[in-house]
Design a protein around this motif. Structure first.
Motif, PDB file in Angstrom:
ATOM      1  N   SER A   1     -30.653  -3.488 -18.860  1.00 46.38           N
ATOM      2  CA  SER A   1     -31.778  -4.406 -19.960  1.00 46.38           C
ATOM      3  C   SER A   1     -32.996  -3.724 -20.877  1.00 46.38           C
ATOM      4  O   SER A   1     -33.541  -3.418 -21.446  1.00 46.38           O
ATOM      5  N   ALA A   2     -33.823  -2.969 -19.922  1.00 48.55           N
ATOM      6  CA  ALA A   2     -34.282  -2.226 -20.451  1.00 48.55           C
ATOM      7  C   ALA A   2     -34.134  -0.406 -20.737  1.00 48.55           C
ATOM      8  O   ALA A   2     -35.068  -0.453 -21.952  1.00 48.55           O
ATOM      9  N   ASN A   3     -33.137  -0.322 -20.514  1.00 48.14           N
ATOM     10  CA  ASN A   3     -31.997   0.795 -21.446  1.00 48.14           C
ATOM     11  C   ASN A   3     -31.902   0.155 -22.609  1.00 48.14           C
ATOM     12  O   ASN A   3     -31.336   1.322 -23.410  1.00 48.14           O
ATOM     13  N   ALA A   4     -31.330  -0.555 -23.095  1.00 51.63           N
ATOM     14  CA  ALA A   4     -30.929  -1.778 -23.915  1.00 51.63           C
ATOM     15  C   ALA A   4     -32.159  -1.169 -25.684  1.00 51.63           C
ATOM     16  O   ALA A   4     -32.309  -2.682 -26.892  1.00 51.63           O
ATOM     17  N   VAL A   5     -33.450  -1.425 -24.877  1.00 48.21           N
ATOM     18  CA  VAL A   5     -34.867  -1.598 -25.890  1.00 48.21           C
ATOM     19  C   VAL A   5     -34.114  -1.159 -27.044  1.00 48.21           C
ATOM     20  O   VAL A   5     -34.281  -0.045 -27.039  1.00 48.21           O
ATOM     21  N   ALA A   6     -34.190  -1.687 -28.664  1.00 45.75           N
ATOM     22  CA  ALA A   6     -34.455  -0.444 -29.916  1.00 45.75           C
ATOM     23  C   ALA A   6     -35.592  -0.257 -29.768  1.00 45.75           C
ATOM     24  O   ALA A   6     -36.355  -0.248 -29.293  1.00 45.75           O
ATOM     25  N   GLY A   7     -35.416   1.428 -30.469  1.00 44.55           N
ATOM     26  CA  GLY A   7     -36.514   2.113 -30.700  1.00 44.55           C
ATOM     27  C   GLY A   7     -37.355   1.506 -32.358  1.00 44.55           C
ATOM     28  O   GLY A   7     -36.912   0.549 -32.362  1.00 44.55           O
TER      29      GLY A   7
ATOM     30  N   THR B   1     -39.985   5.890 -31.456  1.00 39.35           N
ATOM     31  CA  THR B   1     -39.510   6.117 -30.014  1.00 39.35           C
ATOM     32  C   THR B   1     -38.246   5.514 -30.567  1.00 39.35           C
ATOM     33  O   THR B   1     -38.543   4.576 -30.400  1.00 39.35           O
ATOM     34  N   SER B   2     -37.928   6.294 -29.228  1.00 41.42           N
ATOM     35  CA  SER B   2     -36.393   6.097 -29.589  1.00 41.42           C
ATOM     36  C   SER B   2     -35.555   7.076 -27.906  1.00 41.42           C
ATOM     37  O   SER B   2     -36.052   7.257 -27.914  1.00 41.42           O
ATOM     38  N   THR B   3     -34.217   6.182 -28.418  1.00 46.35           N
ATOM     39  CA  THR B   3     -33.104   7.108 -27.518  1.00 46.35           C
ATOM     40  C   THR B   3     -32.343   8.047 -28.579  1.00 46.35           C
ATOM     41  O   THR B   3     -32.266   7.240 -29.362  1.00 46.35           O
TER      42      THR B   3
ATOM     43  N   ILE C   1     -31.394  16.027 -35.016  1.00 46.26           N
ATOM     44  CA  ILE C   1     -31.762  15.215 -33.983  1.00 46.26           C
ATOM     45  C   ILE C   1     -32.064  13.793 -35.216  1.00 46.26           C
ATOM     46  O   ILE C   1     -32.312  12.936 -35.702  1.00 46.26           O
ATOM     47  N   GLU C   2     -30.080  12.259 -34.442  1.00 50.02           N
ATOM     48  CA  GLU C   2     -30.727  11.442 -34.608  1.00 50.02           C
ATOM     49  C   GLU C   2     -30.912  10.403 -33.546  1.00 50.02           C
ATOM     50  O   GLU C   2     -30.183  10.310 -33.038  1.00 50.02           O
ATOM     51  N   LEU C   3     -31.534   9.321 -33.876  1.00 47.40           N
ATOM     52  CA  LEU C   3     -31.836   8.256 -32.728  1.00 47.40           C
ATOM     53  C   LEU C   3     -31.052   7.274 -33.038  1.00 47.40           C
ATOM     54  O   LEU C   3     -30.784   6.679 -33.565  1.00 47.40           O
ATOM     55  N   ASP C   4     -31.830   5.919 -31.632  1.00 49.73           N
ATOM     56  CA  ASP C   4     -30.440   5.110 -31.697  1.00 49.73           C
ATOM     57  C   ASP C   4     -31.782   3.978 -32.174  1.00 49.73           C
ATOM     58  O   ASP C   4     -32.588   4.244 -32.098  1.00 49.73           O
ATOM     59  N   ASP C   5     -30.241   3.007 -32.755  1.00 52.94           N
ATOM     60  CA  ASP C   5     -31.109   2.000 -33.901  1.00 52.94           C
ATOM     61  C   ASP C   5     -32.460   1.510 -33.913  1.00 52.94           C
ATOM     62  O   ASP C   5     -33.516   1.077 -33.334  1.00 52.94           O
ATOM     63  N   VAL C   6     -33.212   2.457 -34.775  1.00 53.94           N
ATOM     64  CA  VAL C   6     -34.347   2.989 -35.744  1.00 53.94           C
ATOM     65  C   VAL C   6     -33.840   2.620 -37.069  1.00 53.94           C
ATOM     66  O   VAL C   6     -33.103   3.454 -37.463  1.00 53.94           O
TER      67      VAL C   6
ATOM     68  N   GLU D   1     -35.777   7.433 -23.271  1.00 57.34           N
ATOM     69  CA  GLU D   1     -36.755   7.227 -24.427  1.00 57.34           C
ATOM     70  C   GLU D   1     -37.853   8.328 -24.663  1.00 57.34           C
ATOM     71  O   GLU D   1     -38.366   8.857 -23.574  1.00 57.34           O
ATOM     72  N   VAL D   2     -37.950   9.309 -26.004  1.00 55.95           N
ATOM     73  CA  VAL D   2     -38.779  10.090 -26.335  1.00 55.95           C
ATOM     74  C   VAL D   2     -39.463   9.071 -27.520  1.00 55.95           C
ATOM     75  O   VAL D   2     -39.717   8.982 -28.297  1.00 55.95           O
ATOM     76  N   ILE D   3     -40.714   9.684 -28.065  1.00 52.84           N
ATOM     77  CA  ILE D   3     -41.671   9.575 -28.938  1.00 52.84           C
ATOM     78  C   ILE D   3     -41.950  10.919 -29.862  1.00 52.84           C
ATOM     79  O   ILE D   3     -42.001  11.628 -29.265  1.00 52.84           O
ATOM     80  N   PHE D   4     -41.262  10.780 -30.912  1.00 56.87           N
ATOM     81  CA  PHE D   4     -41.252  11.649 -32.071  1.00 56.87           C
ATOM     82  C   PHE D   4     -42.441  11.768 -33.227  1.00 56.87           C
ATOM     83  O   PHE D   4     -42.125  10.925 -33.596  1.00 56.87           O
ATOM     84  N   ARG D   5     -43.433  12.325 -32.965  1.00 60.45           N
ATOM     85  CA  ARG D   5     -44.162  12.785 -33.711  1.00 60.45           C
ATOM     86  C   ARG D   5     -43.520  13.711 -35.502  1.00 60.45           C
ATOM     87  O   ARG D   5     -43.548  14.639 -34.716  1.00 60.45           O
TER      88      ARG D   5
END
Length: 109
Positions: free
Chosen positions: A10-16, A24-26, A41-46, A88-92
């Motif tokens: 469940s911790a890894n299933a959090v949407a960005g 912030t996303s995987t 770079i394509e992010l998950d669920d954002v 997860e990574v934070i992308f600025r």
């Protein structure tokens, strides 16, 4: 043991999430794009529409090798590591950029 597995999944299933300056996303997909020395770079669920930039092909952030990105190899290596670990990574991003160009990333493994 079962409880630990459920918490981990469940911790890894959090949407960005994104705001006007960062996401912030995987990482869903990452690939080098040769003609312009870029990494897309394509992010998950954002939803990238909240960012103050224009995403390439509507859903890609861009890391560009150039004079203003002196740590290109280090950032690319970090992104590959995070993608392999599904962390997860934070992308600025650079505000107003035409390709949602990355200024920097933050990674807390």
């Amino acid at each position: 043991m079962l409880l630990t597995c459920i918490i981990f999944v469940s911790a890894n299933a959090v949407a960005g999430s994104c705001n006007t300056t960062s996401c912030t996303s995987t990482i869903k997909r990452i690939y080098p794009y040769g003609p312009h020395a870029q990494v897309r770079i394509e992010l998950d669920d954002v939803n990238l529409s909240t960012l103050d930039c224009t995403a390439k092909e509507g859903n890609f952030l861009t890391l560009t090798k150039g004079d203003d990105q002196l740590l290109f190899s280090e950032v690319y290596s970090l992104l590959l590591t995070a993608a392999a670990k599904d962390d997860e990574v934070i992308f600025r991003i650079r505000n107003g950029s035409s390709s949602c160009e990355l200024l920097y990333v933050m990674y807390y493994p």
